[in-house]
Design a protein around this motif. Structure first.
Motif, short mmCIF file in Angstrom:
data_model
loop_
_atom_site.label_atom_id
_atom_site.label_comp_id
_atom_site.label_asym_id
_atom_site.label_seq_id
_atom_site.Cartn_x
_atom_site.Cartn_y
_atom_site.Cartn_z
N LEU B 69 0.83 -1.20 0.00
CA LEU B 69 0.00 0.00 0.00
C LEU B 69 0.87 1.26 0.00
O LEU B 69 0.57 2.24 -0.69
CB LEU B 69 -0.89 -0.02 1.24
CG LEU B 69 -2.32 0.47 1.08
CD1 LEU B 69 -3.02 -0.27 -0.01
CD2 LEU B 69 -3.07 0.32 2.40
N ILE B 70 1.94 1.23 0.78
CA ILE B 70 2.86 2.37 0.81
C ILE B 70 3.52 2.54 -0.56
O ILE B 70 3.64 3.66 -1.07
CB ILE B 70 3.92 2.18 1.91
CG1 ILE B 70 3.24 2.20 3.29
CG2 ILE B 70 5.00 3.26 1.83
CD1 ILE B 70 4.13 1.75 4.43
N GLY B 71 3.91 1.43 -1.15
CA GLY B 71 4.55 1.49 -2.46
C GLY B 71 3.64 2.06 -3.53
O GLY B 71 4.08 2.81 -4.40
N CYS B 72 2.37 1.72 -3.46
CA CYS B 72 1.42 2.16 -4.48
C CYS B 72 0.88 3.56 -4.20
O CYS B 72 0.30 4.18 -5.09
CB CYS B 72 0.25 1.19 -4.57
SG CYS B 72 0.70 -0.44 -5.20
N LEU B 81 -3.37 4.97 5.87
CA LEU B 81 -2.91 3.60 5.62
C LEU B 81 -3.66 2.62 6.51
O LEU B 81 -4.09 1.56 6.07
CB LEU B 81 -1.40 3.50 5.85
CG LEU B 81 -0.53 4.23 4.82
CD1 LEU B 81 0.91 4.35 5.33
CD2 LEU B 81 -0.56 3.51 3.48
N GLY B 82 -3.79 3.01 7.79
CA GLY B 82 -4.52 2.15 8.71
C GLY B 82 -5.95 1.93 8.27
O GLY B 82 -6.43 0.80 8.22
N LEU B 85 -6.55 -0.53 5.55
CA LEU B 85 -6.39 -1.95 5.89
C LEU B 85 -7.24 -2.35 7.08
O LEU B 85 -7.09 -3.46 7.61
CB LEU B 85 -4.91 -2.25 6.17
CG LEU B 85 -3.98 -2.16 4.96
CD1 LEU B 85 -2.53 -2.34 5.38
CD2 LEU B 85 -4.37 -3.21 3.92
N GLY B 86 -8.10 -1.47 7.54
CA GLY B 86 -8.95 -1.80 8.68
C GLY B 86 -8.20 -1.86 9.99
O GLY B 86 -8.56 -2.60 10.89
N LEU B 87 -7.13 -1.07 10.12
CA LEU B 87 -6.33 -1.08 11.34
C LEU B 87 -6.57 0.18 12.17
O LEU B 87 -6.85 1.24 11.61
CB LEU B 87 -4.84 -1.14 11.01
CG LEU B 87 -4.31 -2.43 10.39
CD1 LEU B 87 -2.84 -2.27 10.03
CD2 LEU B 87 -4.50 -3.59 11.35
N SER B 88 -6.40 0.06 13.48
CA SER B 88 -6.44 1.22 14.36
C SER B 88 -5.18 2.05 14.15
O SER B 88 -4.21 1.59 13.54
CB SER B 88 -6.53 0.78 15.81
OG SER B 88 -5.35 0.07 16.16
#
Lengths: 164, 164
Positions: B69-72, B81-82, B85-88
């Motif tokens: 994701l960071i690369g794209c 970013l979180g 991806l469904g992250l806190s």
DNA sequence: TATTGTTATACTCTATAACTATA
DNA sequence: TATAGTTATAGAGTATAACAATA
């Protein structure tokens, strides 16, 4: 038999857990093309759907699986139940502890081998399993609500070809 | 480009984690009919396949997703970013810490808003991502090795219909 | 010696909440 | 007051290993 409203349109409330790969704002790159990533997203949706349908944080899909397995195979050893679900001995012990604490299963001494128990549902466990089965079936049906019956059958066939 | 031998026939070694629902010895009852259960089994296989292909316990599928994701999307905030991806927030911080510790990503101060960073790959990160992409693609191809290309495409279409 | 089950322990991953610094 | 990020902490779930009882 009506499907409760909160199960009928279930996925929309769970989508915050699941990225929309087609959204313009973010490029998911390789992830959008990976079968494994799609499988994970659907698994998250199915898990959330099931948890919500059951409505009891203690009863996870994994624990339901254990209860169902006991119901279908009365008298199995803990180690056999664990193996059937890919669990270690200690994890199987804990899962069975959970259902025993709720009065749903019984450890009966095995007379032939006093190291082990046969695991059985109690009467209350039978009723609880019947109750949960209905909820689980509804949640599973809701998961494939966007698919026709033929598509759902095909999806199952393809998944089965991978894991069977 | 040859697929390594241990990826070409991968599923067999991972099957101990995954019950064979058709085995006579155990009755899986409802589980065998649940789409969600099949999805879970395939997810376990895909996860194991990917972990083995990568061959580095630290680099999980989840962490690969972050790097991809960071690369794209160079320059995104951690919180974006979180969310993707469904992250806190805290989980995103930790995931980015992991890649920063490995010299793969860089936090660059945002001049407009000094509370936040833009996240970018380093040169080493670019190379690492390219290396991992090849492994991930191979593992994903191996996951659907039992399917024809048309079947794999159909599987992806059906999964997408559920989560998109 | 090997096996069933239990318990102690540790590990990973996650989220929540408190905290710092900005806005 | 609100937000981005960090840190502290706690919870769930898992496995490994040590242990007791039995084979």
């Amino acid at each position: 038999m009506d499907i409760p409203a909160d199960i009928r349109t279930p996925l929309d409330d769970l989508r915050h857990r699941v990225p929309k790969l087609t959204e313009a704002a973010i490029d998911y790159g390789l992830l959008a093309q990976r079968t494994g990533f799609s499988v994970k997203l659907v698994w998250i949706l199915g898990y959330g759907l099931l948890m919500r349908a059951i409505g009891d944080d203690g009863i996870t899909p994994q624990r339901f699986s254990m209860l169902e397995l006991i119901g279908c195979n009365p008298g199995l050893q803990q180690i056999q139940l664990g193996n059937a679900l890919g669990l270690s001995r200690s994890a199987a012990t804990l899962s069975i502890d959970f259902w025993e604490d709720r009065g749903c299963v019984q450890r009966r001494a095995d007379k032939a081998d006093r190291r082990s128990f046969g695991i059985y549902l109690t009467e209350h466990g039978e009723a609880e399993l019947a109750r949960l089965r209905a909820l689980v079936l509804e949640a599973d049906t809701a998961l494939t609500g966007a698919l026709t019956e033929a598509e759902t059958a095909e999806l199952r066939r393809l998944l089965g070809k991978i894991h069977l």
